[in-house]
Write an enzyme that holds these catalytic residues in place. Sequence first.
Site, PDB file in Angstrom:
ATOM      1  N   ASP A  64      16.931  -4.911  16.756  1.00  0.00           N
ATOM      2  CA  ASP A  64      16.717  -3.885  15.671  1.00  0.00           C
ATOM      3  C   ASP A  64      17.858  -2.823  15.742  1.00  0.00           C
ATOM      4  OD1 ASP A  64      15.134  -2.237  13.796  1.00  0.00           O
ATOM      5  OD2 ASP A  64      14.472  -1.048  15.190  1.00  0.00           O
ATOM      6  N   THR A  71      17.783   0.733  14.343  1.00  0.00           N
ATOM      7  CA  THR A  71      17.662   2.335  14.665  1.00  0.00           C
ATOM      8  C   THR A  71      16.725   2.485  15.835  1.00  0.00           C
ATOM      9  OG1 THR A  71      17.455   2.605  12.253  1.00  0.00           O
ATOM     10  CG2 THR A  71      16.618   4.082  13.471  1.00  0.00           C
ATOM     11  N   ASP A 101      12.137  -1.117  19.374  1.00  0.00           N
ATOM     12  CA  ASP A 101      11.510   0.176  19.626  1.00  0.00           C
ATOM     13  C   ASP A 101      10.388   0.964  18.693  1.00  0.00           C
ATOM     14  OD1 ASP A 101      13.189   1.058  17.589  1.00  0.00           O
ATOM     15  OD2 ASP A 101      13.104   3.005  18.511  1.00  0.00           O
TER      16      ASP A 101
END
Length: 736
Positions: A420, A422, A620
């Site tokens: 991912d 961000t 996350d």
Amino acid sequence: MITTYRITGMTCSGCQGHVQRTLAQVSGVESAEVDLARGLAYLTHSAPIPLQSLFMAMEASGGHYGLKPMEAEHKEDETYRALLAKLRWAVGFTLPIFLLSMSEMWGVTPQPWMGWAQGLLSLPVVFYATWMLMQRAWGSIRSGQLNMFTLVGIGAGTAWLYSIWALVYLYIFPSTSGLFLYFEAATVILTLVLLGQVLEAKALLNTSDSLKALISLVPRKAIRRTSGLDEEVDVADILAGDVLVVAPGRPIPVDGVVLSGFSSVDESMLTGESLPSAKSPDDLVHAGTQNTSGMLVMRAQKVGDQTLVAQIIALVEQAGRSKAPIQGLADRVASYFVPVVILIALITFGAWIIWGPEPIYLNAMINAIAVLIIACPCVLGLVTPMSVMVGVGVGAQQGILIKDAAALQRMAEVDLLVVDKTGTLTVGKPEVSGSVFAEGVDLVLVKSQVAGLCLLSAHPMAQAILTHIQESGIDAVSADHWSDFPGQGMVGTFQDSPIGLGNLKMVEQRGLAIDPLIESKSASYLQQGASVSYVFDSDRVLGVWACADQIKSEAHSAIAQLMKDGVEVVMLTGDQPKAADLVAQKLGIHAYKSQCMPQDKWAEIQRYQTEGRVVAMAGDGINDAPALTQADVGIAMGTGAQIAIESASIALVRGSLKGIVQARQLSRSVMRNIKQNFFWAFAYNLLGIPIAAGALYPVFGWLLSPMIAAAAMSFSSVTVIANALRLKHFFTYDHQ
């Protein structure tokens, strides 16, 4: 439900398998797992099981093992101390037997009484010091579950029984020649096997050193402040919300937030970072970390088994109980190995009877015994668990939490990493870099409503916008209703009027009008690499915020190292194309997709897997949970959402991309260590069995004494254990 019990008396994989099978057969037990390294048994059952039933099953199994409830007082080195005491007895009686049997070497003429003395001295060795070995051998034969003790019992038992027979026969017919006594062989073999058990028990205490180190860091006492008064209390009595005082040089007792004070906290036990972390009001602190300088006043937030260190301990224990797929190879080999060795011993016995020199039967028996002893596979079951236990432990000390052994093995095989953006490649704490609103918009009202939406979201951009609004002095207004749209944004109602905050895809799906000024400004923000969030009502876009996020400092080197190591890196992000382009270009990532919904990431990973790729996913956020679950190895950045951490099989406490590199290096080292263990486990057997059978006798006249075979068998166990323990220094030397 799962109930945990202490098991005493286990020293090797044969013990582990025996106890596990015995407990699994108890009425009411659905499944049983036995952790050899920690001396624990985990029983899964739906209804309470009487403790007496477990006691009776253990006693009936004939294995000489003990079972205790977890609450019972237990010393971790109890098994080791008991074995060490018996080893002293064994050595004390075996040494004079050995000296008597070698009397001719000392210039002493053998006397009839010497044989009787050897037989008498052998009784404490066979029937006390090493009797548990004979009990386990008989239990394995009676149950048909042949193991290492079968070989030891048959080999040493045959030598001892033959010596008793020969002693009596020589007494009745003293003129008989060609009969020899092998009390020294039987007792030396049993003593050497017991020595191997002692060394294994001692080494097993060391395998969980990392876990013990974590447990020892959590203090038993803490200072609680109540109505201005400070009192010392047990950590177990602390409740969430209590105010605690932590003096310099003292450990943090529970997880919480700093209320007042400034200090540096050593968090190396959680993160692996050697430099202390500065702490000030509103910063989080974790149980077990060390306050190094100033006085801190904190409020407890997570206590007991909710603290981060307690969760780490639980994960390490769970991983230690799990089996890596490669362990299946050891289990399959072990199931066939003992019967094959017994067959080889019988063939050896027959071959010496047919072609062997005088004394035919003695030579046949001694060589068959040597085959049984040197082939003893006691170390086979330790090949994988030892390496996994040590590897998981050292990983935990560096903030790499590996939840199961299968993930540890699969991480070494990963050839594609999906990341991912961000919070994974970037810091995940964007700041508002610009904003613009349509004419006529009530800025105070809109911003207060947006702040109310952001209060309910954990998304980094929402938090950045919330902070920006609050810093401008505008208070949040609570939404009457709030809905989250993962990968797009959120919508709330305020007195029946909808207000939303989301990305361009969300705006386009709703067919909302965009003011030319807002559209132009948005394009400009995107060109600068910022991410944009649109605020809108039911008809049009009211404004836009631009948020910029910094790439993590270690991201470039970590990505480059993974690529150099043969891992293809793919970025899948829900962010705008321009923001994704800039990050990918800076990090040298060639394959990437933007504006990905959670189901898009999941589908991409599934597609890669159908192509035969072994995929790891690092993320996350809540929207990463499906992809983390689908991946062969899910890697959660520990700074992210709890659901992401729970969905992953590896969690990185400090959320550093360096942790992915370290996890892969650790995984490959553990697998390499396991393969080395397999080599050492079989090297002695493959080399020793032919020699023990007498393959070198026709050419060189060499035979392998059963005593030397016992020493070699014990040394193979020590070699494997020592090799596994080398992993404890993995991060010390080569991978800082």
